[in-house]
Design a protein around this motif. Structure first.
Motif, PDB file in Angstrom:
ATOM      1  N   ASN A 139     115.145 -21.433  23.187  1.00  0.00           N
ATOM      2  CA  ASN A 139     116.509 -20.900  23.235  1.00  0.00           C
ATOM      3  C   ASN A 139     116.719 -20.205  24.575  1.00  0.00           C
ATOM      4  O   ASN A 139     117.247 -19.087  24.662  1.00  0.00           O
ATOM      5  CB  ASN A 139     116.781 -19.946  22.072  1.00  0.00           C
ATOM      6  CG  ASN A 139     118.261 -19.734  21.811  1.00  0.00           C
ATOM      7  OD1 ASN A 139     119.101 -20.427  22.376  1.00  0.00           O
ATOM      8  ND2 ASN A 139     118.580 -18.756  20.980  1.00  0.00           N
ATOM      9  N   THR A 140     116.312 -20.909  25.619  1.00  0.00           N
ATOM     10  CA  THR A 140     116.147 -20.301  26.940  1.00  0.00           C
ATOM     11  C   THR A 140     117.436 -19.718  27.489  1.00  0.00           C
ATOM     12  O   THR A 140     117.437 -18.613  28.051  1.00  0.00           O
ATOM     13  CB  THR A 140     115.587 -21.352  27.924  1.00  0.00           C
ATOM     14  OG1 THR A 140     114.541 -22.074  27.290  1.00  0.00           O
ATOM     15  CG2 THR A 140     115.042 -20.693  29.168  1.00  0.00           C
ATOM     16  N   CYS A 348     114.618 -24.397  19.037  1.00  0.00           N
ATOM     17  CA  CYS A 348     114.663 -23.714  20.329  1.00  0.00           C
ATOM     18  C   CYS A 348     116.010 -23.901  21.021  1.00  0.00           C
ATOM     19  O   CYS A 348     116.140 -23.635  22.213  1.00  0.00           O
ATOM     20  CB  CYS A 348     113.525 -24.194  21.229  1.00  0.00           C
ATOM     21  SG  CYS A 348     111.945 -23.407  20.854  1.00  0.00           S
ATOM     22  N   GLY A 349     117.002 -24.362  20.277  1.00  0.00           N
ATOM     23  CA  GLY A 349     118.358 -24.357  20.783  1.00  0.00           C
ATOM     24  C   GLY A 349     118.762 -25.598  21.540  1.00  0.00           C
ATOM     25  O   GLY A 349     117.967 -26.234  22.219  1.00  0.00           O
ATOM     26  N   GLY A 365     115.248 -32.485  24.133  1.00  0.00           N
ATOM     27  CA  GLY A 365     115.194 -31.135  23.579  1.00  0.00           C
ATOM     28  C   GLY A 365     113.770 -30.738  23.236  1.00  0.00           C
ATOM     29  O   GLY A 365     112.843 -31.556  23.268  1.00  0.00           O
ATOM     30  N   ASP A 366     113.581 -29.470  22.926  1.00  0.00           N
ATOM     31  CA  ASP A 366     112.241 -28.948  22.614  1.00  0.00           C
ATOM     32  C   ASP A 366     111.901 -29.300  21.170  1.00  0.00           C
ATOM     33  O   ASP A 366     112.187 -28.558  20.239  1.00  0.00           O
ATOM     34  CB  ASP A 366     112.207 -27.434  22.837  1.00  0.00           C
ATOM     35  CG  ASP A 366     112.471 -27.071  24.288  1.00  0.00           C
ATOM     36  OD1 ASP A 366     111.879 -27.719  25.167  1.00  0.00           O
ATOM     37  OD2 ASP A 366     113.263 -26.148  24.546  1.00  0.00           O
ATOM     38  N   GLN A 452     118.669 -27.786  32.746  1.00  0.00           N
ATOM     39  CA  GLN A 452     117.451 -28.023  31.963  1.00  0.00           C
ATOM     40  C   GLN A 452     117.790 -28.322  30.504  1.00  0.00           C
ATOM     41  O   GLN A 452     117.260 -29.270  29.906  1.00  0.00           O
ATOM     42  CB  GLN A 452     116.536 -26.803  32.039  1.00  0.00           C
ATOM     43  CG  GLN A 452     115.314 -26.877  31.141  1.00  0.00           C
ATOM     44  CD  GLN A 452     114.661 -25.521  30.935  1.00  0.00           C
ATOM     45  OE1 GLN A 452     114.843 -24.616  31.741  1.00  0.00           O
ATOM     46  NE2 GLN A 452     113.908 -25.377  29.868  1.00  0.00           N
ATOM     47  N   LYS A 453     118.677 -27.504  29.919  1.00  0.00           N
ATOM     48  CA  LYS A 453     118.978 -27.631  28.494  1.00  0.00           C
ATOM     49  C   LYS A 453     119.925 -28.786  28.180  1.00  0.00           C
ATOM     50  O   LYS A 453     120.186 -29.061  27.007  1.00  0.00           O
ATOM     51  CB  LYS A 453     119.563 -26.321  27.958  1.00  0.00           C
ATOM     52  CG  LYS A 453     118.612 -25.129  28.023  1.00  0.00           C
ATOM     53  CD  LYS A 453     117.381 -25.312  27.144  1.00  0.00           C
ATOM     54  CE  LYS A 453     117.689 -25.159  25.678  1.00  0.00           C
ATOM     55  NZ  LYS A 453     116.470 -25.193  24.834  1.00  0.00           N
ATOM     56  N   THR A 454     120.451 -29.449  29.212  1.00  0.00           N
ATOM     57  CA  THR A 454     121.293 -30.622  28.967  1.00  0.00           C
ATOM     58  C   THR A 454     120.676 -31.879  29.586  1.00  0.00           C
ATOM     59  O   THR A 454     121.389 -32.789  29.978  1.00  0.00           O
ATOM     60  CB  THR A 454     122.721 -30.408  29.494  1.00  0.00           C
ATOM     61  OG1 THR A 454     122.676 -30.110  30.899  1.00  0.00           O
ATOM     62  CG2 THR A 454     123.421 -29.280  28.754  1.00  0.00           C
TER      63      THR A 454
END
Length: 464
Positions: A139-140, A348-349, A365-366, A452-454
């Motif tokens: 969930n950075t 982790c979001g 994703g994580d 990073q998250k996308t």
């Protein structure tokens, strides 16, 4: 320890499997002991960022706000107990440290997420001296946005000669005029350069003033722990030299101006404090729409009349030199994601969008996996990584577990720096070299966290 399915074990990660097999994940109810040099308790809190307001639902690594500076010594083993009192899972990554894979703090790739009420002991021996930082890798976006970034200082075995050491945790918060959080991310921005913060801080303070002994020598440790901002930093007044970038000494000190740092990067600056009581040095973020004052350093008392020439040179860190004549070249392309990709839900979001990719593949994703590495390298072999940015946005590319050396670019002359985070400019192709000296699966991603998250993430495997 939770049960482990075959799917979870088949992460494609020798490092992760060995961590699970060794019982690296602490069971729920694990009690941290006094044998740990540091104890970090993650929890929510309220804290004043803007004068006269109290920002609700921040996050910190207690016992301190802002998160504490962790000090350790090069070559000496350290234990850090992380206790999760948040109402969501987390892990802690030690940015820039070349440590064993099972201690790297990446969910599923190296360890299970630390659930609410659980603890995890990280143990490692830092091989390099310098300025590093730590942050969650689960969930950075939200956890960093709420405050979970701290500085680590790995001290050299011998004293360099400074009178004072001052770490500066430089980051923005996204706050409204009432001092409360506003949306951490906007999809339109995530698909471009990222969503900038609204309030710039140093050590969780807006425009702090630090009193320093007049005429003394101070080591300023700048760590850009921001989610998004690529900035140009400059010290105005006094006499100052940049002596290290991203924990590694520069071949020759440089003036402390026009210093470009992206998220994840650090700079060590040797400052000769002015001799006159009350005289100031100011740290600015240079911006096209007006410079922003970040911090002020004020000379106090009678001058001790030190000179920068009295400082010992920083000793080089023991990073192996790549054998360029026999190095294998591996290509990576950073750009937008192919159409049709969709993010997977994760504890982790997820931001709910996929915009970016590496080699036309977006990180889903994580998740437990299994996933394939972007590349596989042999332990002890030298490699040249050719990094090509086909997008109009900059990307600070960070590699876990291994340091690399800048070689060349199609757009600029690169200094021969050793680093773990390289800023890849618009349409730039950059070559960097490394020795694959640390076995395991190592996260490889853009440190603009929305990128990073996308999708702009993956991992490299180093195998024996």
């Amino acid at each position: 320890m939770p049960s482990v399915s075959r799917r979870e074990l088949l992460l494609g990660s020798a490092g992760a499997v060995s961590a699970f097999a060794a019982g690296g994940l602490a069971a729920k109810g694990f009690a941290a002991t006094d044998s740990a040099e540091h104890i970090l308790r993650l929890s929510n809190q309220d804290h004043s960022i803007l004068p006269g307001t109290l920002t609700r639902d921040m996050m910190s690594f207690l016992p301190d706000a802002p998160p504490p500076v962790l000090r350790m010594r090069q070559g000496q083993k350290v234990a850090i107990d992380v206790i999760n009192d948040l109402d969501e899972p987390t892990v802690v990554h030690w940015h820039g440290l070349r440590i064993p894979n099972r201690m790297d703090g990446v969910p599923y790739l190296t360890q299970y997420p630390i659930e609410t009420g659980q603890s995890f002991r990280y143990e490692f021996t830092p091989p390099d001296a310098g300025t590093f930082w730590y942050h969650p890798h689960c969930n950075t976006l939200e956890q960093i946005a709420r405050g979970l970034t701290g500085i680590m200082v790995v001290e050299e075995p011998e004293d360099i000669g400074f009178d004072q050491d001052l770490p500066l945790n430089i980051r923005d918060f996204r706050l409204g005029g009432d001092g409360q959080f506003i949306a951490f991310s906007k999809p339109r921005n995530a698909a471009r350069g990222g969503t900038l913060g609204t309030v710039s801080t140093v050590n969780w303070q807006k425009e702090p003033v630090y009193e320093l002994q007049a005429g003394s020598l101070v080591r300023l440790r700048l760590a850009v722990t921001d989610l998004t901002r690529v900035g140009t930093y400059e010290l105005e007044g006094g006499e100052a030299r940049v002596i290290a970038i991203d924990s590694h000494p520069l071949p020759k000190p440089l003036p402390a101006k026009d210093l470009v740092l992206s998220p994840g990067q650090r700079a060590d600056i040797a400052l000769k404090v002015p001799d006159q009581d009350g005289e100031t040095v100011k740290l600015f973020l240079r911006r096209a729409n007006g410079d922003r004052l970040l911090a002020t350093f004020s000379a106090a008392g009678q001058s001790v009349r030190r000179d920068l020439k009295e400082l010992k040179p920083l000793p080089p860190n023991p990073v192996p030199e790549p054998d360029l004549a026999n190095a294998e070249v591996i290509d990576f392309v950073f750009g937008w994601s192919p159409e049709g990709d969709a993010p997977q839900a994760s504890i982790c979001g997820s931001l709910g969008y996929t915009f970016w990719s590496i080699n036309r593949v977006a990180w889903p994703g994580d998740k437990p996996g299994p996933f394939d590495p972007l590349a596989t390298m042999k332990l002890g072999k030298s490699y040249v990584l050719r990094l090509r940015n086909e997008s109009p946005n900059a990307h600070p590319i960070h590699l876990h577990g291994v340091s690399f050396k800048l070689l060349r670019s199609n757009k600029r002359t690169l200094p021969p720096l050793v680093t773990d985070t390289a800023l890849l400019l618009k349409d730039e192709t950059m070559e960097v070299a490394l020795v694959a000296d640390n076995p395991g699966d190592w996260a490889f991603h853009c440190h603009v966290i929305e990128h990073q998250k996308t999708g702009l993430a993956g991992f490299l495997r180093i195998e024996t």
